[in-house]
Each structure stands twice: as C-alpha cells, then as structure tokens.
Motif scaffolding. Structure first.
Motif, PDB file in Angstrom:
ATOM      1  N   GLY A 129       0.636  -0.794   0.109  1.00  0.00           N
ATOM      2  CA  GLY A 129       0.297  -0.220  -0.085  1.00  0.00           C
ATOM      3  C   GLY A 129       0.933   1.313  -0.138  1.00  0.00           C
ATOM      4  N   LEU A 160       1.335   1.204   5.061  1.00  0.00           N
ATOM      5  CA  LEU A 160       1.578   2.434   4.565  1.00  0.00           C
ATOM      6  C   LEU A 160       0.024   2.959   3.886  1.00  0.00           C
ATOM      7  CD1 LEU A 160       3.151   4.920   5.193  1.00  0.00           C
ATOM      8  CD2 LEU A 160       4.042   4.820   2.290  1.00  0.00           C
ATOM      9  N   GLY A 161      -0.170   4.182   5.079  1.00  0.00           N
ATOM     10  CA  GLY A 161      -1.283   5.082   4.941  1.00  0.00           C
ATOM     11  C   GLY A 161      -3.355   3.804   5.361  1.00  0.00           C
ATOM     12  N   LEU A 162      -3.840   4.130   4.213  1.00  0.00           N
ATOM     13  CA  LEU A 162      -5.088   3.036   5.185  1.00  0.00           C
ATOM     14  C   LEU A 162      -5.518   2.317   3.617  1.00  0.00           C
ATOM     15  CD1 LEU A 162      -7.851   6.192   6.720  1.00  0.00           C
ATOM     16  CD2 LEU A 162      -6.086   4.335   8.321  1.00  0.00           C
ATOM     17  N   ALA A 163      -5.109   2.669   2.718  1.00  0.00           N
ATOM     18  CA  ALA A 163      -5.633   2.082   1.415  1.00  0.00           C
ATOM     19  C   ALA A 163      -4.764   1.175   0.472  1.00  0.00           C
ATOM     20  CB  ALA A 163      -5.773   2.928  -0.092  1.00  0.00           C
ATOM     21  N   GLU A 191      -6.354   7.875  -2.696  1.00  0.00           N
ATOM     22  CA  GLU A 191      -5.923   8.262  -1.314  1.00  0.00           C
ATOM     23  C   GLU A 191      -4.414   9.244  -1.575  1.00  0.00           C
ATOM     24  OE1 GLU A 191      -4.345   5.228   2.473  1.00  0.00           O
ATOM     25  OE2 GLU A 191      -2.708   5.165   0.563  1.00  0.00           O
ATOM     26  N   THR A 199       2.158   4.032  -1.521  1.00  0.00           N
ATOM     27  CA  THR A 199       1.255   5.503  -1.835  1.00  0.00           C
ATOM     28  C   THR A 199       2.156   6.915  -2.272  1.00  0.00           C
ATOM     29  OG1 THR A 199      -0.382   4.133  -1.262  1.00  0.00           O
ATOM     30  CG2 THR A 199      -0.679   6.394  -2.437  1.00  0.00           C
ATOM     31  N   GLU A 214      -5.272   3.506  -3.991  1.00  0.00           N
ATOM     32  CA  GLU A 214      -4.881   4.365  -3.782  1.00  0.00           C
ATOM     33  C   GLU A 214      -4.962   5.917  -4.596  1.00  0.00           C
ATOM     34  OE1 GLU A 214      -0.606   2.033  -2.624  1.00  0.00           O
ATOM     35  OE2 GLU A 214      -1.964   0.128  -2.973  1.00  0.00           O
TER      36      GLU A 214
HETATM   37 CA    CA Z   1      -1.990   3.095   0.690  1.00  0.00          CA
END
Ligand code: CA
Ligand code: URA
Length: 433
Positions: free
Chosen positions: A88, A243-246, A255, A90, A252
């Motif tokens: 993930g 990393l991040g949520l998506a 995101e 991004t 992504e």
């Molecule tokens: Ca991500």
C-alpha cells in the motif's frame, strides 16, 4: 585476466581493482564468463564483502553493461526516488506532483507491479484514458513545460544486473548488502537520475525485515551515490503495517488525491514530507531540509499540489475530473466489512499478510502474466495503536464477488487485537551523509 584468479582473490578477502570488476561484468554480460564462475564470485562477495570503492565500481560497471537514459535535454536537477517496496505504498503518486509543484523536474520511468499491489503505472491506469506510452520528444517536452511526466520502461537498461539478480536468486546470494546496493543504484543511475532519494523499508512487509540491515543498506546506497557523483539521501521507514489506509490500485489513487488535498492519512503524509523534503533540497529548490518541508506543506495547503496532479493527468490523456470526483475511478461492486471479534487495541497489522490478501482479491499479480482488477482492494479502518470495540469494522474489503471467506480468514490472522498497543515510529532514521 582469468576469472578463476579473480574468484580466488575475492575468496581470500582482497580488493578487486576497477579494471578487474569491469572485466567480470563485461564478460558476464556478453556470455564469456559462465554462470558457475559468477555464482562462486557472488558467494565470495557474500562472505568477504566489498569496499566502498569496489561497490561504486561494480555499480558503474553494471550501468555500462547496457543503455542509459539521457535526460540532458531536460532542464534542472533530475531527482529520482526509489522505494525498496512495501504494501500500500502510495508515496510516488503523491510525491511526483508534489515535488513538481515545488519546481523539481519529475522525469520518471516506472514499472508495473508484481506481488502485493500494482506498480505506479498500474495505479495510474485506474484513471480513465491515462497512458504512459510517450515518445522521447513528448516526454522531454512535457517535463520542460509542465515539470512532470511518467513514461513506461523501455531500453536495455543494466542487463548485467538482470542476469546477476536472477542468478543470485537461485544461489542464495541475494542477501548481500554490496550486491543489493549496487543492483538498486545501477538501475537508478542508468535511468538518468542526477540525484537520488531512497526509501528503505523495514518490518514484516519489507525486503529488509530487520531495522539494522535496512540502515546498513541505506548507508551503503548513499555512499555509492556520493562516490559516483549522484547526490543521494535516504529515509528508513516502517513497513511492519501497510502505509496509509488503502491497498489496491484505484483505492490508492483516491488516497493520493486525499493526501494532495491535505486530507490523507497522517503516516502517508509524514513519509511523503520526509522523502519530498530531501528531493526538493537535492533538486536545489530549497536551502535546507526545513525550508523544503515548509514549501511542500504550503503547496498542499494552497491547492497547488493538487492542481499539478490534475495537469499531469490531463497531459497524459487522463480525466483530471477524478481529482474532484474520485467516484469516477473504478469501483468494486461489493464492500464487505471485517468486524473486530473483541475489544482492545490493534497491536499488529502484518503488512505482508495484508498484501497477500489484497493480491488474492485481484489487486496484485501472482505472476507476470496475471491480470489485475484495478477496482478491488482493502481499506484499513484501524491502524496499530487504535482502540477498537467488538463489532467495529477493522477493514473494508472492496471485492468483485461476495465470496471473500479466504480473504477474511487471512485478515483475521494478520490483525492482532491486544490489551494495549502503541503506534510504531514511522520514520526510523535518515541518512544524509
Ligand atoms: Ca496506502
Ligand atoms: N532489489 C533489487 O533491485 N536488487 C537486489 O539485489 C535486491 C532487491
């Protein structure tokens, strides 16, 4: 020169000269030196290591084994970023328009993904019409006029590395700092970078699981870059959780848009700022890392970073309206929640296991030939350290079918809830030398 003598020299712990390293790499590339001798030599390096000078000479010998991209028609200092790969991740989608908005020319060559999720090109192709098939002339013109363009991989870059990496894979010689560092740096240098910023990941979802190894690799690559006249810096960052949520291609892109708007997940923004400030500083657009970071924050706050994203998308045939209406991106037909089975705190979201779950949904390629589904993926509703109650959704699964039993089972195994937990430190170190 005889290869057997050079193997013996390295086996006994002596330093090879620049000419000797060039002889080995040329001979291997053109087929004069067989795999079995290179295997023995790589194993000798595994045990005996290479000096700082040998590492730089090996890197440049691999650069010279094939074509190099000439970016001299593009004005300014071309700064490239490389990530050792994660789940993930991004950052490129955010950083490319962000640093371009700061005046650093982004002339990027990018690839497709294998494993976890797609590569940058796969992700961008989630934007309707976007393409990376540009002529050299259009690529140069776009970067000179708009500060940014991304092109697909072409040319015969670092054939020696391709052969050597494949051989190392089957001779237990991948895990060698001098061989990894020269492999990565040769590819970036052949792609035309004047300066390089490296994101070296550590943790379950990373190539370098151990933090001390990640630090050593970062230092090795920064040393090579500086030795061969390419200013290089590195960030060592956590990849124990995604990393991040998506995680997933269209997800992504959304995101990244949120992050460029200043509304993205905090960890993704923090890492983009840590890497972006090094890019802007090395690109000569700020006098210090602090000034570079202030500049990037201001470009997000003013909307200039998002505007640059729209300009970039439109230049390469994509619909820039996605930046204001992310629902124009491909949408998966099913959204299925993964409820927590207990109260507590999220203690672990094992990055590689979550990446595999996303791949099974269709977001990544199991083999080079697999088709990917740009719409599917995972959105984390909790990160490590967050409090959770039984029944709260841990993850939203974006799927192409209702049958996600295997994905759910894998996610439950990957996510651990405990009585207490705290968020990991994201930026573990920086190497600026
Ligand atoms: Ca991500
Ligand atoms: N990635 C590379 O490109 N090369 C290596 O040797 C290891 C990881």
């Amino acid at each position: 020169m005889r290869m057997v003598d050079l193997i013996e020299k390295k086996r006994d712990g002596h330093e090879l000269s620049e000419e000797e390293i060039a002889f080995i790499i040329q001979g291997y590339t053109n087929g004069d030196i067989p795999d079995y001798q290179i295997s023995a030599w790589a194993m000798a390096i595994f045990f005996r290591d290479m000096s700082r000078r040998e590492r730089a000479d090996l890197t440049m010998a691999m650069v010279r084994s094939g074509d190099s991209i000439d970016l001299s028609d593009i004005e300014g200092i071309k700064v490239d970023k490389h990530s050792t790969g994660g789940v993930g991740d991004t950052t490129t989608l955010v950083l490319a328009p962000l640093v371009a908005a700061a005046g650093v020319p982004v002339a990027k060559m990018s690839g497709r993904g294998l494993g976890h999720t797609g590569g940058t090109i796969d992700k961008l192709e989630a934007v309707e019409g976007f393409h990376v098939e540009l002529t050299k002339e259009d690529f140069t013109r776009l970067v000179n006029e708009h500060g940014i363009a991304i092109i697909g991989q072409s040319g015969n870059l670092t054939p020696a590395d391709k052969k050597l990496y494949a051989l190392r894979d089957v001779t237990a010689t991948v895990d060698s700092i001098p061989l990894i560092a020269s492999s990565i740096m040769s590819k970036k240098i052949a792609a035309g970078a004047d300066a390089i910023v490296l994101d070296v990941k550590t943790g379950a979802g990373a190539f370098m699981k151990d933090e001390q190894d990640a630090r050593e690799l970062a230092e090795a690559m920064v040393a090579i870059g500086n030795e061969v006249g390419r200013k290089t810096m590195a960030v060592i960052s956590d990849m124990s959780q995604p990393l991040g949520l998506a995680i997933g291609n269209a997800l992504e892109v959304k995101e990244a848009i949120d992050t460029l708007r200043g509304e993205g997940p905090a960890d993704l923004l923090d890492l983009c700022l840590a890497l972006g400030r090094q890019m802007v500083y090395l690109g000569g657009k700020a006098a210090s890392l602090e000034e570079a970071e202030d500049k990037l924050r201001a470009l997000i706050a003013s909307g200039a970073a998002l505007d640059k994203f729209k300009e970039f998308i439109a230049n390469q045939g994509g619909n820039p309206a996605v930046a204001d209406n992310p629902e124009l991106l491909p949408q998966a037909p099913y959204r299925i929640e993964l409820p927590s089975k207990e109260d507590g705190f999220v203690a672990e979201i094992t990055a590689d296991a979550v990446g595999t779950a996303a791949m099974i949904l269709g977001a990544g390629r199991a083999t080079k030939e697999s088709e990917i589904d740009l719409s599917v993926g995972l959105v984390l509703n909790k990160k490590v350290g967050d409090a959770v109650k039984a029944g709260d959704s841990l993850v939203t699964i974006h799927a192409s079918s209702e049958d996600v039993a295997e994905v759910k089972e894998r996610l439950y195994k990957a996510i651990r809830v405990a009585g207490s937990a705290k968020a990991p430190v994201l930026v573990r170190g920086i190497v600026t030398e």
